[in-house]
Enzyme design. Structure first.
Site, PDB file in Angstrom:
ATOM      1  CG  ASN A   9      44.011 -14.523  19.036  1.00 55.53           C
ATOM      2  OD1 ASN A   9      43.351 -15.176  19.839  1.00 55.53           O
ATOM      3  ND2 ASN A   9      43.461 -13.841  18.041  1.00 55.53           N
ATOM      4  CE  LYS A  11      43.207 -16.116  15.064  1.00 58.51           C
ATOM      5  NZ  LYS A  11      42.949 -15.601  13.758  1.00 58.51           N
ATOM      6  CG  HIS A  94      40.929 -10.497  16.800  1.00 57.72           C
ATOM      7  ND1 HIS A  94      40.385 -11.083  15.683  1.00 57.72           N
ATOM      8  CD2 HIS A  94      42.249 -10.830  16.799  1.00 57.72           C
ATOM      9  CE1 HIS A  94      41.337 -11.756  15.041  1.00 57.72           C
ATOM     10  NE2 HIS A  94      42.479 -11.618  15.695  1.00 57.72           N
ATOM     11  CD  GLU A  96      39.614 -14.239  13.847  1.00 55.55           C
ATOM     12  OE1 GLU A  96      39.610 -14.728  14.987  1.00 55.55           O
ATOM     13  OE2 GLU A  96      40.552 -14.414  13.042  1.00 55.55           O
ATOM     14  CD  GLU A 166      45.761  -8.861  14.886  1.00 52.62           C
ATOM     15  OE1 GLU A 166      46.576  -9.771  14.961  1.00 52.62           O
ATOM     16  OE2 GLU A 166      44.565  -8.980  15.209  1.00 52.62           O
ATOM     17  N   GLY A 172      45.283 -14.805   9.041  1.00 54.88           N
ATOM     18  CA  GLY A 172      44.937 -16.192   8.716  1.00 54.88           C
ATOM     19  C   GLY A 172      44.930 -16.496   7.229  1.00 54.88           C
ATOM     20  CB  SER A 212      50.085 -14.199   7.587  1.00 55.61           C
ATOM     21  OG  SER A 212      48.754 -14.568   7.313  1.00 55.61           O
TER      22      SER A 212
HETATM   23  C1  PEP Z   1      45.299 -12.948  14.737  1.00 53.92           C
HETATM   24  O1  PEP Z   1      44.272 -13.603  14.705  1.00 53.92           O
HETATM   25  O2  PEP Z   1      45.411 -12.050  15.578  1.00 53.92           O
HETATM   26  C2  PEP Z   1      46.365 -13.253  13.784  1.00 53.92           C
HETATM   27  C3  PEP Z   1      47.332 -12.385  13.632  1.00 53.92           C
HETATM   28  O3  PEP Z   1      46.258 -14.457  13.097  1.00 53.92           O
HETATM   29  P1  PEP Z   1      47.348 -15.090  12.094  1.00 53.92           P
HETATM   30  O4  PEP Z   1      48.704 -14.893  12.696  1.00 53.92           O
HETATM   31  O5  PEP Z   1      46.968 -16.536  11.987  1.00 53.92           O
HETATM   32  O6  PEP Z   1      47.215 -14.355  10.793  1.00 53.92           O
END
Ligand code: PEP
Length: 250
Positions: A9, A11, A94, A96, A166, A172, A212
């Site tokens: 992803n 972003k 997601h 976000e 997630e 993040g 992460s």
């Molecule tokens: C995400 O945004 O779907 C995600 C898992 O981000 P990160 O791996 O940076 O935590």
């Protein structure tokens, strides 16, 4: 048998040149191996037409889409338009989008229906906040997200969906769920699918972990019994890290 999947992803990151280079590096590297997992990249929509090519190794998807086919929705891109330019998949729900853009379960349900109608592969994201985890009823909260936006699908449509769990506190932040915490939730999600559909459907649904995930922790997370791959944010932005995560399944 359910598929192993690693998905990036991106972003709102990368210049067009950086995006083209990264896509090329990943395709070239994947082309040299017999890959044991499917690889997707969810990229900024403005780059879709530049990066979608026939016969490439990486499946390209969008990070968002609007449910109505057309109309007065300034700034939005419909699922229909995404499909028309050749996108294969779309991320829906997601955290976000839920948190920064106030996307409700009801809107997400409409997005799911629209994406399925356009034959886009849906990657449906779910997950709890830190506060919800600490309250103890995080499992119910995540399953409610699925019930409200996904479990209305008919079996043959649900079979096309990938779920990404997630935990929001891990996205993040550099903090990752422990393999046990992640696997426990994945098992809970699978039980909920069995309840809504059947044990067989549950066994065949790919459930990815996101939050992460990086080369140093990918192996212990992505080899858990109920974890079928990863949705990768930060570590999908350079080919070395992303390919290292993919190699968990080689
Ligand atoms: C995400 O945004 O779907 C995600 C898992 O981000 P990160 O791996 O940076 O935590």
């Amino acid at each position: 048998m359910r598929k192993k999947i690693v998905a990036g992803n991106w972003k709102m990151n990368l210049s067009l040149d950086e995006a083209k280079n990264l896509n090329e590096e990943i395709n070239v590297a994947l082309g040299k191996n017999e890959n044991k997992c499917d690889v997707y990249n969810f990229i900024p929509s403005i780059y879709l037409t530049s990066l979608i090519e026939k016969d490439q190794e990486v499946v390209i998807g969008a990070q968002n889409g609007y449910p109505d086919k057309n109309g007065a929705f300034t700034g939005e891109i419909s699922m229909n338009q995404l499909a028309e330019i050749g996108a294969n998949a779309v991320l829906i729900g997601h955290s976000e989008r839920r948190q920064l853009f106030n996307e409700s379960d009801d809107l997400l349900k409409r997005k799911v229906d629209s994406a399925i109608g356009e034959e886009l592969k849906v990657f449906f994201c779910c997950g709890e906040t830190l506060e919800q985890r600490e309250s103890g009823n995080y499992k119910e909260i995540v399953i409610e997200q699925l019930s409200n936006s996904l479990f209305h699908l008919a079996i043959n449509d649900f079979e096309k969906v990938v779920i990404a769990y997630e935990p929001i506190w891990a996205i993040g932040t550099g903090v990752t769920a422990s393999p046990d915490q992640a696997n426990e939730m994945h098992k809970g999600i699978r039980e909920a699918i069995a309840h809504a559909y059947s044990q067989e459907i549950a066994e065949n649904t790919s459930i990815l972990y996101g939050g992460s995930c990086k080369p140093s922790n990918a192996n212990e997370l992505l080899t858990q019994t109920d974890i079928d791959g990863g949705l990768i944010g930060g570590a999908s932005l350079n080919s070395r890290d992303f390919l290292a995560i993919i190699s968990t399944y080689n």
